[in-house]
Write a protein that holds these residues in place. Structure first.
Motif, PDB file in Angstrom:
ATOM      1  N   GLN A  19       0.833  -1.192   0.000  1.00 58.90           N
ATOM      2  CA  GLN A  19       0.000   0.000   0.000  1.00 58.90           C
ATOM      3  C   GLN A  19       0.873   1.249   0.000  1.00 58.90           C
ATOM      4  O   GLN A  19       1.920   1.268   0.630  1.00 58.90           O
ATOM      5  CB  GLN A  19      -0.871  -0.027   1.278  1.00 58.90           C
ATOM      6  CG  GLN A  19      -1.782   1.134   1.479  1.00 58.90           C
ATOM      7  CD  GLN A  19      -2.966   1.114   0.547  1.00 58.90           C
ATOM      8  OE1 GLN A  19      -3.582   0.074   0.363  1.00 58.90           O
ATOM      9  NE2 GLN A  19      -3.278   2.239  -0.053  1.00 58.90           N
ATOM     10  N   ARG A  59      -1.819   6.927   1.248  1.00 65.01           N
ATOM     11  CA  ARG A  59      -3.217   6.667   0.852  1.00 65.01           C
ATOM     12  C   ARG A  59      -3.768   5.460   1.602  1.00 65.01           C
ATOM     13  O   ARG A  59      -4.295   4.532   0.992  1.00 65.01           O
ATOM     14  CB  ARG A  59      -3.291   6.426  -0.653  1.00 65.01           C
ATOM     15  CG  ARG A  59      -2.855   7.621  -1.466  1.00 65.01           C
ATOM     16  CD  ARG A  59      -2.789   7.274  -2.925  1.00 65.01           C
ATOM     17  NE  ARG A  59      -2.150   8.357  -3.637  1.00 65.01           N
ATOM     18  CZ  ARG A  59      -2.604   8.861  -4.755  1.00 65.01           C
ATOM     19  NH1 ARG A  59      -3.687   8.384  -5.299  1.00 65.01           N
ATOM     20  NH2 ARG A  59      -1.964   9.844  -5.328  1.00 65.01           N
ATOM     21  N   PRO A 117      -6.181   3.100   3.593  1.00 64.29           N
ATOM     22  CA  PRO A 117      -7.623   2.935   3.764  1.00 64.29           C
ATOM     23  C   PRO A 117      -7.953   2.985   5.260  1.00 64.29           C
ATOM     24  O   PRO A 117      -7.046   2.990   6.096  1.00 64.29           O
ATOM     25  CB  PRO A 117      -7.870   1.535   3.194  1.00 64.29           C
ATOM     26  CG  PRO A 117      -6.600   0.810   3.468  1.00 64.29           C
ATOM     27  CD  PRO A 117      -5.508   1.843   3.307  1.00 64.29           C
ATOM     28  N   PRO A 118      -9.217   2.981   5.621  1.00 63.80           N
ATOM     29  CA  PRO A 118      -9.548   2.913   7.047  1.00 63.80           C
ATOM     30  C   PRO A 118      -8.965   1.648   7.687  1.00 63.80           C
ATOM     31  O   PRO A 118      -8.952   0.586   7.072  1.00 63.80           O
ATOM     32  CB  PRO A 118     -11.079   2.875   7.059  1.00 63.80           C
ATOM     33  CG  PRO A 118     -11.481   3.509   5.759  1.00 63.80           C
ATOM     34  CD  PRO A 118     -10.401   3.127   4.775  1.00 63.80           C
ATOM     35  N   CYS A 119      -8.480   1.784   8.903  1.00 70.60           N
ATOM     36  CA  CYS A 119      -7.914   0.651   9.641  1.00 70.60           C
ATOM     37  C   CYS A 119      -9.068  -0.208  10.158  1.00 70.60           C
ATOM     38  O   CYS A 119      -9.985   0.306  10.786  1.00 70.60           O
ATOM     39  CB  CYS A 119      -7.063   1.160  10.800  1.00 70.60           C
ATOM     40  SG  CYS A 119      -6.233  -0.136  11.722  1.00 70.60           S
ATOM     41  N   ARG A 120      -8.992  -1.506   9.898  1.00 71.99           N
ATOM     42  CA  ARG A 120     -10.093  -2.405  10.257  1.00 71.99           C
ATOM     43  C   ARG A 120      -9.939  -3.062  11.623  1.00 71.99           C
ATOM     44  O   ARG A 120     -10.896  -3.611  12.142  1.00 71.99           O
ATOM     45  CB  ARG A 120     -10.223  -3.502   9.202  1.00 71.99           C
ATOM     46  CG  ARG A 120     -10.630  -2.961   7.868  1.00 71.99           C
ATOM     47  CD  ARG A 120     -10.937  -4.098   6.914  1.00 71.99           C
ATOM     48  NE  ARG A 120     -11.138  -3.549   5.588  1.00 71.99           N
ATOM     49  CZ  ARG A 120     -10.548  -3.982   4.512  1.00 71.99           C
ATOM     50  NH1 ARG A 120      -9.719  -4.994   4.580  1.00 71.99           N
ATOM     51  NH2 ARG A 120     -10.776  -3.423   3.354  1.00 71.99           N
ATOM     52  N   GLY A 178      -7.471   7.592   9.061  1.00 72.75           N
ATOM     53  CA  GLY A 178      -7.942   6.215   8.936  1.00 72.75           C
ATOM     54  C   GLY A 178      -7.999   5.433  10.228  1.00 72.75           C
ATOM     55  O   GLY A 178      -8.351   4.253  10.224  1.00 72.75           O
TER      56      GLY A 178
END
Length: 187
Positions: free
Chosen positions: A107, A111, A113-116, A144
């Motif tokens: 990645q 940029r 993504p939201p942290c899951r 994120g």
């Protein structure tokens, strides 16, 4: 390049070799890495390493994250988008036999993504120098949810970075052309 402390002390890591100029690989030297970990372990801000979940942005060879595992961190996520660096990280994870505690996220660190799975308590950041990529990556990590409340951020740059709020700078040290900034996200 070797792990300088902890259970993996002395482990020789994969060589960068001639490298890939386009990959901007500039591994943290053993000397600077040792200074960073001495600052973390012996600093007045409390040792953030034991049992920490570690995020290594612009991971390069993975040496910072693997050093944290060697010194007691529970897990590390390496974020890297360069193919050469990804291969070095995979090789170094295997050398450290850390497959169960390490994951590689292919990645762009600017940029995210939201942290899951919840934020990380210790974040390393070693972007290509003087390109403002660190500021963008930290902004993406904050937005994120990658940085947990109370987390320590260790940021390497050639110049003083613009540390975005709500992070609070707590220390800064120069080692040759590397400036290490420590910042904390309030709990």
């Amino acid at each position: 390049m070797r792990i300088v402390g902890g259970t993996l002390r002395g482990l020789k890591l994969a060589e960068v070799g001639a490298g890939d100029a386009a990959a901007h690989l500039r591994p943290t030297t053993d000397r600077v890495r040792e200074a960073i970990f001495n600052l973390l372990v012996n600093g007045t801000h409390g040792n953030p390493i034991p049992r920490a979940r570690v995020l290594d942005l612009f991971a390069g060879t993975g040496a910072l994250g693997l050093e944290a595992l060697s010194r007691g961190a529970s897990a590390v996520t390496f974020v890297e988008d360069g193919a050469k660096a990804q291969a070095l990280i995979r090789s170094n994870i295997a050398k450290a036999r850390a497959e169960g505690a390490a994951q590689l996220l292919r990645q762009d660190a600017t940029r995210l993504p939201p942290c899951r799975d919840g934020g990380y308590g210790l974040v390393f950041l070693d972007p290509p120098y003087a390109q403002a990529l660190g500021e963008r990556a930290v902004g993406a990590a904050l937005d994120g949810g990658w940085i947990a409340p109370g987390a320590m951020v260790v940021w390497e740059e050639s110049r003083p970075p613009l540390v975005p709020a709500p992070l609070v700078p707590i220390d800064q040290r120069r080692y040759g052309d590397t400036l290490v900034t420590l910042a904390r996200l309030p709990a």
